[in-house]
Design a protein around this motif. Structure first.
Motif, PDB file in Angstrom:
ATOM      1  N   PHE A 179      -3.530   2.211   4.012  1.00  0.00           N
ATOM      2  CA  PHE A 179      -3.479   2.243   2.609  1.00  0.00           C
ATOM      3  C   PHE A 179      -2.226   1.940   2.192  1.00  0.00           C
ATOM      4  O   PHE A 179      -2.210   0.783   1.152  1.00  0.00           O
ATOM      5  N   LEU A 180      -0.981   2.238   2.958  1.00  0.00           N
ATOM      6  CA  LEU A 180       0.251   1.707   2.308  1.00  0.00           C
ATOM      7  C   LEU A 180       0.545   0.048   2.622  1.00  0.00           C
ATOM      8  O   LEU A 180       0.676  -0.763   2.064  1.00  0.00           O
ATOM      9  N   TRP A 181      -0.142  -0.524   3.985  1.00  0.00           N
ATOM     10  CA  TRP A 181      -0.247  -1.732   4.522  1.00  0.00           C
ATOM     11  C   TRP A 181      -1.175  -2.676   3.247  1.00  0.00           C
ATOM     12  O   TRP A 181      -0.613  -3.725   2.960  1.00  0.00           O
ATOM     13  N   SER A 182      -2.294  -2.085   2.788  1.00  0.00           N
ATOM     14  CA  SER A 182      -2.946  -2.855   1.915  1.00  0.00           C
ATOM     15  C   SER A 182      -2.276  -3.090   0.557  1.00  0.00           C
ATOM     16  O   SER A 182      -2.227  -4.092   0.105  1.00  0.00           O
ATOM     17  N   THR A 183      -1.930  -1.918  -0.011  1.00  0.00           N
ATOM     18  CA  THR A 183      -1.129  -1.693  -1.320  1.00  0.00           C
ATOM     19  C   THR A 183       0.286  -2.879  -1.209  1.00  0.00           C
ATOM     20  O   THR A 183       0.036  -3.365  -2.234  1.00  0.00           O
ATOM     21  N   TYR A 184       0.904  -2.717  -0.074  1.00  0.00           N
ATOM     22  CA  TYR A 184       2.249  -3.356   0.080  1.00  0.00           C
ATOM     23  C   TYR A 184       1.764  -4.971  -0.226  1.00  0.00           C
ATOM     24  O   TYR A 184       2.346  -5.476  -0.915  1.00  0.00           O
ATOM     25  N   SER A 185       0.523  -5.447   0.656  1.00  0.00           N
ATOM     26  CA  SER A 185       0.317  -6.839   0.682  1.00  0.00           C
ATOM     27  C   SER A 185      -0.057  -7.272  -0.641  1.00  0.00           C
ATOM     28  O   SER A 185       0.225  -8.322  -1.391  1.00  0.00           O
ATOM     29  N   ALA A 186      -1.211  -6.390  -1.419  1.00  0.00           N
ATOM     30  CA  ALA A 186      -1.786  -6.738  -2.609  1.00  0.00           C
ATOM     31  C   ALA A 186      -0.622  -6.711  -3.844  1.00  0.00           C
ATOM     32  O   ALA A 186      -0.547  -7.771  -4.511  1.00  0.00           O
ATOM     33  N   VAL A 187       0.273  -5.829  -3.805  1.00  0.00           N
ATOM     34  CA  VAL A 187       1.248  -5.818  -4.901  1.00  0.00           C
ATOM     35  C   VAL A 187       2.228  -6.797  -4.485  1.00  0.00           C
ATOM     36  O   VAL A 187       2.787  -7.239  -5.759  1.00  0.00           O
ATOM     37  N   GLY A 188       2.731  -7.223  -3.416  1.00  0.00           N
ATOM     38  CA  GLY A 188       3.466  -8.454  -3.149  1.00  0.00           C
ATOM     39  C   GLY A 188       2.963  -9.590  -3.474  1.00  0.00           C
ATOM     40  O   GLY A 188       3.760 -10.434  -4.215  1.00  0.00           O
ATOM     41  N   PHE A 189       1.688  -9.826  -3.777  1.00  0.00           N
ATOM     42  CA  PHE A 189       1.067 -11.026  -4.420  1.00  0.00           C
ATOM     43  C   PHE A 189       1.265 -10.880  -5.877  1.00  0.00           C
ATOM     44  O   PHE A 189       1.392 -11.907  -6.573  1.00  0.00           O
TER      45      PHE A 189
END
Lengths: 220, 240
Positions: A179-189
């Motif tokens: 969950f943290l990995w997904s959120t970090y990627s999406a938020v970064g974009f």
């Protein structure tokens, strides 16, 4: 247009045949080079290639974009790659997640869970993107849906791993990590496209979206 | 003074010279007025013109419900961000927390059956409470009872009145009957007082407008009864 004229000297009239078709000088045609466009070659070649080659090329493109999205380094290559959005990747990951989760639960709930996950991913991406656009973000609609779909991949991995492990705390740890990995990627974009004062308002729905999906991956 | 067409002089070629003014026509394609302005996305952009600081202030206003400060917080800028995402958060808490509460109470944890219906029922109840009921009330208030408040202002107010339930429902995960009732009653009081205090100016006009308190209180009461008897019911026996 060409016309042949014959002078009829006998009765002082001119008669002839009007040939309306253009006649190419045969000598000229041999030396004339018709420029062949690059795309014409490509179009004819993609029609003639085998299905396996087409599929492999599409899969390779999905792989390249996946690497851009999930290894969040903001290089210009990444940004350019992401501008060529496609919806194949999100569809593949959505179907994979829905299938994984519907198979690992009870047999009765299977179809219900499949439908819920499918609808959740597409409607969720749509609503989150619409929210970002309404807040004044300069985000292209399908590009955002594409990135949100690609960022579902870690949750996919998490769901696949939880199939094999039954120890609850290990599952919880894995799902939280994904969950943290997904959120970090999406938020970064997404955070680059929203003005500073409205950032949390646009990013909170993204977090909620992946929280919903991760919760499903954990409980099933 | 211009004479239009009355000049009958002839020019060199013998044509009648008409003194018509040269009208400059500028062709500007007019934007087609859409048949349904409320259906376009652009219409809703005005309701998302807020910043995170504003949302924080509005939620704070709704939690300190006895102070009638909501209109000062909102000004002329009702938003739809708050109602939408507060109600979606509540749906998630109901879906996750309701099942978690049952799980904590279950003796045989391996045979726990997750109820997915909680999600569909939660979506129905919460979005009805956050959007459909305030739209109906707003329309009645604006067009029948002649209030100055617009429909979207009522929707905004209702949405923020639900913000207390985000915290109350997390506390309701504790599987004790009395604790759950206590928290739900606190939430009901806070939410209802917020709505009544902020509508007080409108309600004290005449007897008809005071009656609007009846549906407000009854819908809020129905909401917490749904929460208690569907999502957080405590079943001490295992049911097959």
């Amino acid at each position: 247009m060409e016309f042949e004229v014959q002078e009829n000297q006998a009765n002082n009239s001119i008669q002839g045949v009007i040939n309306l078709q253009p006649q190419v000088n045969p000598v000229q045609a041999q030396h004339q080079e018709i420029p062949i466009k690059q795309t014409d070659l490509q179009v004819s070649s993609t029609l003639e290639e085998s299905v396996a080659v087409t599929l492999l090329r599409d899969l390779r493109q999905i792989g390249v974009k996946l690497r851009c999205v999930l290894v969040p380094t903001m290089s210009t290559n990444n940004a350019r790659e992401l501008r060529n959005w496609d919806l194949w990747g999100p569809l593949v990951f959505c179907l994979m997640l829905a299938l994984t989760l519907s198979m690992s639960g009870n047999n009765d709930d299977g179809p219900g869970i499949f439908a819920t996950i499918f609808v959740l991913i597409w409607v969720g991406s749509f609503v989150v993107t619409l929210n970002a656009q309404l807040l004044g973000g300069k985000v292209s609609f399908f590009q955002s849906v594409c990135v949100l779909g690609y960022c579902v991949f870690p949750i996919n991995l998490g769901a696949l791993f939880t199939l094999f492990f039954s120890f609850f705390y290990l599952k919880m740890f894995l799902v939280i990590g994904c969950f943290l990995w997904s959120t970090y990627s999406a938020v970064g974009f997404m955070k680059l496209l929203i003005p500073e004062q409205k950032r949390i308002l646009a990013l909170y729905p993204v977090i909620l979206f992946y929280l919903f999906l991760s919760w499903f991956a954990l409980i099933v | 003074m211009q004479n239009f067409g009355s000049n009958n002089d002839l020019d060199e070629k013998g044509h009648v010279m008409t003194d018509q003014p040269k009208i400059k026509v500028k062709f500007e394609p007019k934007p087609k007025p859409s048949t349904c302005p409320i259906c376009t996305v652009e219409y809703y952009q005005q309701f998302f013109d807020i910043e995170q600081r504003d949302v924080y202030m509005r939620i704070r206003c709704s939690l300190l419900s006895w102070k009638p400060e909501f209109y000062q917080c909102v000004g002329k800028n009702p938003d739809l961000w708050g109602p939408l995402w507060i109600s979606t958060t509540i749906i998630f808490i109901l879906f996750a927390g309701g099942n978690l509460s049952r799980f904590l109470l279950e003796e045989d944890k391996r045979h726990f059956k997750y109820e997915y219906n909680y999600m569909y029922v939660a979506v129905l109840i919460v979005y009805a409470m956050a959007f459909i009921i305030p739209i109906i009330l707003g329309v009645i208030m604006k067009y029948i009872l002649k209030s100055e408040l617009g429909v979207f202002e009522i929707v905004c107010m209702y949405g923020y009145s639900l913000s207390v339930y985000m915290f109350v429902l997390v506390l309701c995960i504790i599987p004790y009957n009395e604790a759950q009732w206590f928290f739900l009653m606190c939430g009901l009081a806070n939410s209802t007082i917020f709505l009544l205090v902020n509508l007080w100016d409108f309600m004290k006009k005449n007897k008809q407008t005071t009656l609007i308190a009846v549906p407000i209180i009854s819908f809020n009461l129905a909401l917490i009864l749904c929460f208690k008897f569907y999502f957080f019911r405590l079943i001490y026996a295992v049911d097959d």
